[in-house]
Scaffold this active site. Structure first.
Site, PDB file in Angstrom:
ATOM      1  N   LYS A  72       1.472  -1.367  -0.315  1.00  0.00           N
ATOM      2  CA  LYS A  72       0.115   0.196   0.131  1.00  0.00           C
ATOM      3  C   LYS A  72       0.463   0.760   0.232  1.00  0.00           C
ATOM      4  O   LYS A  72       0.775   2.212  -0.551  1.00  0.00           O
ATOM      5  CB  LYS A  72      -0.729   0.118   1.263  1.00  0.00           C
ATOM      6  CG  LYS A  72      -2.084  -0.974   0.885  1.00  0.00           C
ATOM      7  CD  LYS A  72      -2.833  -1.164   2.752  1.00  0.00           C
ATOM      8  CE  LYS A  72      -2.101  -0.760   3.836  1.00  0.00           C
ATOM      9  NZ  LYS A  72      -1.282  -2.361   4.327  1.00  0.00           N
ATOM     10  N   ARG A 106      -9.219   1.007   8.990  1.00  0.00           N
ATOM     11  CA  ARG A 106      -8.948  -0.363   9.241  1.00  0.00           C
ATOM     12  C   ARG A 106     -10.464  -1.055  10.431  1.00  0.00           C
ATOM     13  O   ARG A 106     -10.236  -2.118  10.745  1.00  0.00           O
ATOM     14  CB  ARG A 106      -7.500  -0.224  10.182  1.00  0.00           C
ATOM     15  CG  ARG A 106      -6.482  -0.416   9.299  1.00  0.00           C
ATOM     16  CD  ARG A 106      -5.112  -0.665  10.710  1.00  0.00           C
ATOM     17  NE  ARG A 106      -4.099  -1.229  10.187  1.00  0.00           N
ATOM     18  CZ  ARG A 106      -3.252  -0.817   9.513  1.00  0.00           C
ATOM     19  NH1 ARG A 106      -2.806   0.484   9.134  1.00  0.00           N
ATOM     20  NH2 ARG A 106      -1.921  -0.987   9.816  1.00  0.00           N
ATOM     21  N   ARG A 151      11.598  -5.489   4.450  1.00  0.00           N
ATOM     22  CA  ARG A 151      11.575  -4.245   4.318  1.00  0.00           C
ATOM     23  C   ARG A 151      12.579  -3.172   5.269  1.00  0.00           C
ATOM     24  O   ARG A 151      12.590  -3.444   6.513  1.00  0.00           O
ATOM     25  CB  ARG A 151      10.006  -3.637   5.171  1.00  0.00           C
ATOM     26  CG  ARG A 151       9.683  -2.600   5.470  1.00  0.00           C
ATOM     27  CD  ARG A 151       8.096  -1.901   5.174  1.00  0.00           C
ATOM     28  NE  ARG A 151       7.039  -2.767   6.206  1.00  0.00           N
ATOM     29  CZ  ARG A 151       5.972  -2.437   6.728  1.00  0.00           C
ATOM     30  NH1 ARG A 151       5.004  -1.796   5.546  1.00  0.00           N
ATOM     31  NH2 ARG A 151       5.489  -2.721   7.742  1.00  0.00           N
ATOM     32  N   ARG A 191      11.537  -1.566  11.237  1.00  0.00           N
ATOM     33  CA  ARG A 191      10.559  -2.018  12.094  1.00  0.00           C
ATOM     34  C   ARG A 191      10.464  -2.505  13.139  1.00  0.00           C
ATOM     35  O   ARG A 191      10.379  -3.932  12.342  1.00  0.00           O
ATOM     36  CB  ARG A 191       9.090  -1.154  11.326  1.00  0.00           C
ATOM     37  CG  ARG A 191       9.205  -0.390  10.996  1.00  0.00           C
ATOM     38  CD  ARG A 191       7.896  -0.250  10.281  1.00  0.00           C
ATOM     39  NE  ARG A 191       6.358  -0.899  10.510  1.00  0.00           N
ATOM     40  CZ  ARG A 191       4.802  -0.602   9.546  1.00  0.00           C
ATOM     41  NH1 ARG A 191       5.474   0.081   8.907  1.00  0.00           N
ATOM     42  NH2 ARG A 191       4.088  -0.850  10.225  1.00  0.00           N
ATOM     43  N   ARG A 221      -0.494  -8.652  13.235  1.00  0.00           N
ATOM     44  CA  ARG A 221      -0.487  -8.117  12.100  1.00  0.00           C
ATOM     45  C   ARG A 221      -1.278  -8.724  11.474  1.00  0.00           C
ATOM     46  O   ARG A 221      -2.692  -8.160  10.992  1.00  0.00           O
ATOM     47  CB  ARG A 221       0.424  -7.265  12.080  1.00  0.00           C
ATOM     48  CG  ARG A 221       0.577  -6.287  12.875  1.00  0.00           C
ATOM     49  CD  ARG A 221       1.785  -5.890  12.677  1.00  0.00           C
ATOM     50  NE  ARG A 221       1.883  -4.837  11.443  1.00  0.00           N
ATOM     51  CZ  ARG A 221       2.754  -4.429  10.663  1.00  0.00           C
ATOM     52  NH1 ARG A 221       3.710  -5.124  11.087  1.00  0.00           N
ATOM     53  NH2 ARG A 221       3.275  -4.201   9.482  1.00  0.00           N
TER      54      ARG A 221
HETATM   55  P1  ADP Z   1       2.061  -1.613   3.450  1.00  0.00           P
HETATM   56  O1  ADP Z   1       2.060  -0.541   2.905  1.00  0.00           O
HETATM   57  O2  ADP Z   1       1.082  -2.774   2.570  1.00  0.00           O
HETATM   58  O3  ADP Z   1       2.234  -2.497   4.440  1.00  0.00           O
HETATM   59  P2  ADP Z   1       4.658  -1.051   1.783  1.00  0.00           P
HETATM   60  O4  ADP Z   1       4.632  -0.511   0.660  1.00  0.00           O
HETATM   61  O5  ADP Z   1       5.350  -0.883   2.721  1.00  0.00           O
HETATM   62  O6  ADP Z   1       3.444  -2.353   2.004  1.00  0.00           O
HETATM   63  O7  ADP Z   1       5.216  -2.588   1.195  1.00  0.00           O
HETATM   64  C1  ADP Z   1       6.411  -3.663   1.601  1.00  0.00           C
HETATM   65  C2  ADP Z   1       7.886  -4.314   1.357  1.00  0.00           C
HETATM   66  O8  ADP Z   1       7.907  -4.744   0.264  1.00  0.00           O
HETATM   67  C3  ADP Z   1       8.559  -2.880   1.342  1.00  0.00           C
HETATM   68  O9  ADP Z   1       9.600  -3.676   1.995  1.00  0.00           O
HETATM   69  C4  ADP Z   1       8.431  -2.716  -0.009  1.00  0.00           C
HETATM   70  O10 ADP Z   1       9.608  -2.329  -0.502  1.00  0.00           O
HETATM   71  C5  ADP Z   1       8.120  -4.664  -0.659  1.00  0.00           C
HETATM   72  N1  ADP Z   1       7.224  -4.285  -1.921  1.00  0.00           N
HETATM   73  C6  ADP Z   1       6.073  -3.472  -2.093  1.00  0.00           C
HETATM   74  N2  ADP Z   1       5.550  -3.581  -3.318  1.00  0.00           N
HETATM   75  C7  ADP Z   1       6.087  -4.657  -3.792  1.00  0.00           C
HETATM   76  C8  ADP Z   1       5.955  -5.514  -4.742  1.00  0.00           C
HETATM   77  N3  ADP Z   1       5.520  -5.606  -6.158  1.00  0.00           N
HETATM   78  N4  ADP Z   1       6.608  -6.705  -4.732  1.00  0.00           N
HETATM   79  C9  ADP Z   1       7.937  -6.508  -4.217  1.00  0.00           C
HETATM   80  N5  ADP Z   1       7.930  -6.154  -2.942  1.00  0.00           N
HETATM   81  C10 ADP Z   1       7.258  -4.974  -2.855  1.00  0.00           C
HETATM   82  P1  AMP Z   2       1.005   0.438   9.478  1.00  0.00           P
HETATM   83  O1  AMP Z   2       2.322   1.072   9.216  1.00  0.00           O
HETATM   84  O2  AMP Z   2      -0.094   0.458   8.574  1.00  0.00           O
HETATM   85  O3  AMP Z   2       1.581  -1.180   9.042  1.00  0.00           O
HETATM   86  O4  AMP Z   2       0.481   0.524  10.473  1.00  0.00           O
HETATM   87  C1  AMP Z   2       1.531   0.164  11.606  1.00  0.00           C
HETATM   88  C2  AMP Z   2       0.683  -0.312  13.311  1.00  0.00           C
HETATM   89  O5  AMP Z   2       0.010   1.117  13.265  1.00  0.00           O
HETATM   90  C3  AMP Z   2      -0.487  -1.269  13.035  1.00  0.00           C
HETATM   91  O6  AMP Z   2       0.071  -2.110  13.466  1.00  0.00           O
HETATM   92  C4  AMP Z   2      -1.673  -0.195  14.038  1.00  0.00           C
HETATM   93  O7  AMP Z   2      -0.987  -0.425  15.200  1.00  0.00           O
HETATM   94  C5  AMP Z   2      -1.281   1.227  14.253  1.00  0.00           C
HETATM   95  N1  AMP Z   2      -2.304   1.784  12.966  1.00  0.00           N
HETATM   96  C6  AMP Z   2      -2.270   2.105  11.877  1.00  0.00           C
HETATM   97  N2  AMP Z   2      -2.653   3.286  11.044  1.00  0.00           N
HETATM   98  C7  AMP Z   2      -4.207   2.123  11.579  1.00  0.00           C
HETATM   99  C8  AMP Z   2      -5.277   2.518  12.415  1.00  0.00           C
HETATM  100  N3  AMP Z   2      -5.917   2.575  10.886  1.00  0.00           N
HETATM  101  N4  AMP Z   2      -6.690   2.580  12.795  1.00  0.00           N
HETATM  102  C9  AMP Z   2      -5.753   1.669  14.134  1.00  0.00           C
HETATM  103  N5  AMP Z   2      -4.484   1.061  13.880  1.00  0.00           N
HETATM  104  C10 AMP Z   2      -3.690   1.613  12.843  1.00  0.00           C
END
Ligand code: ADP
Ligand code: AMP
Length: 216
Positions: free
Chosen positions: A13, A88, A127, A160, A171
């Site tokens: 995302k 969410r 990541r 992270r 999660r």
């Molecule tokens: P989210 O925001 O949904 O938690 P991220 O955008 O942070 O996910 O992506 C998670 C990890 O996967 C990051 O390290 C990113 O660089 C990698 N990633 C994202 N999209 C792809 C893809 N289509 N193919 C391979 N790796 C990806």
């Molecule tokens: P994310 O960066 O989206 O993976 O979010 C990291 C953490 O932040 C999640 O595991 C939740 O603990 C908190 N968080 C992020 N967005 C929300 C949301 N919309 N509602 C509740 N908790 C959230």
């Protein structure tokens, strides 16, 4: 245009929202990034959120909704926004409808990025996130030019703590139980488009652009 990106942790995302934000010239608003910023600065929202984030569970809706409402009032959001990680829960979705309705707006489209659990684990374990600007990288799939350093701002990259295996499992469970019901919620409203996230970053971006009727 107001877009929502839905999907499990690691689906891509944030990566896709950042690309879309450049393309459309509207801000990428990620609730997780806002919480991490608040925790870094030690503000009230950061202090309230910390223990929930460490455990991998959701921060209570009242806190999250208030933080997003304040962010959406900033002038850069006047032309629209790309929301990542919010809403969410159904209650957050209703709050978002209220916030947008107050300014005569609505959600234009919800994109759900679908990825298998094996892929999610592979993505989350590699990541790396910039401590300063929160840009995301992947050790194999999207490495920075210089190891450990953000291409965008020169900040240092870290893993992270909630990307550790045990927290990741919690999660995923929270996503299935509390967030996945939003898929049907938005499908019933005719707003949902499913995106196959099992391809490279550019391939997924291409699917998203075509779902939005934008040229590649
Ligand atoms: P989210 O925001 O949904 O938690 P991220 O955008 O942070 O996910 O992506 C998670 C990890 O996967 C990051 O390290 C990113 O660089 C990698 N990633 C994202 N999209 C792809 C893809 N289509 N193919 C391979 N790796 C990806
Ligand atoms: P994310 O960066 O989206 O993976 O979010 C990291 C953490 O932040 C999640 O595991 C939740 O603990 C908190 N968080 C992020 N967005 C929300 C949301 N919309 N509602 C509740 N908790 C959230």
């Amino acid at each position: 245009m107001n877009l929502v990106l839905l999907g499990p942790p690691g689906a891509g995302k944030g990566t896709q929202a950042a690309l879309l934000s450049q393309r459309l010239g509207i801000p990428h608003v990620a609730s997780g990034d806002l919480f991490r910023e608040a925790m870094k600065k030690g503000t009230g929202w950061g202090k309230e959120a910390q223990s929930y984030i460490d455990l991998g569970v959701l921060v209570p809706d009242e806190v999250t909704n208030a933080m997003i409402e304040e962010r959406l009032k900033e002038p850069d959001c006047a032309k629209g926004v790309i929301l990542d990680g919010f809403p969410r829960t159904i209650e957050q979705a209703r709050a978002l409808e209220g916030i947008l309705a107050e300014r005569g707006e609505k959600i234009d489209r919800v994109l759900v990025i679908q990825v298998s659990e094996d892929t999610l684990i592979e993505r989350l374990s590699g990541r790396r996130t910039c401590r300063r600007c929160q840009a995301n990288y992947h050790l194999l799939f999207n490495p920075p030019q210089k190891e450990g350093v953000c291409d965008r701002c020169g900040g240092d990259l870290y893993q992270r703590s909630d990307d550790k295996e045990e927290t990741v499992r919690r999660r995923f469970r929270v996503y299935t139980e509390e967030t996945a019901p939003l898929i049907d919620y938005y499908r019933r409203q005719g707003l949902l488009t499913e995106i196959d996230g099992e391809r490279g970053i550019e391939g997924v971006q291409g699917k998203i652009l075509s779902a939005l009727s934008l040229s590649p």
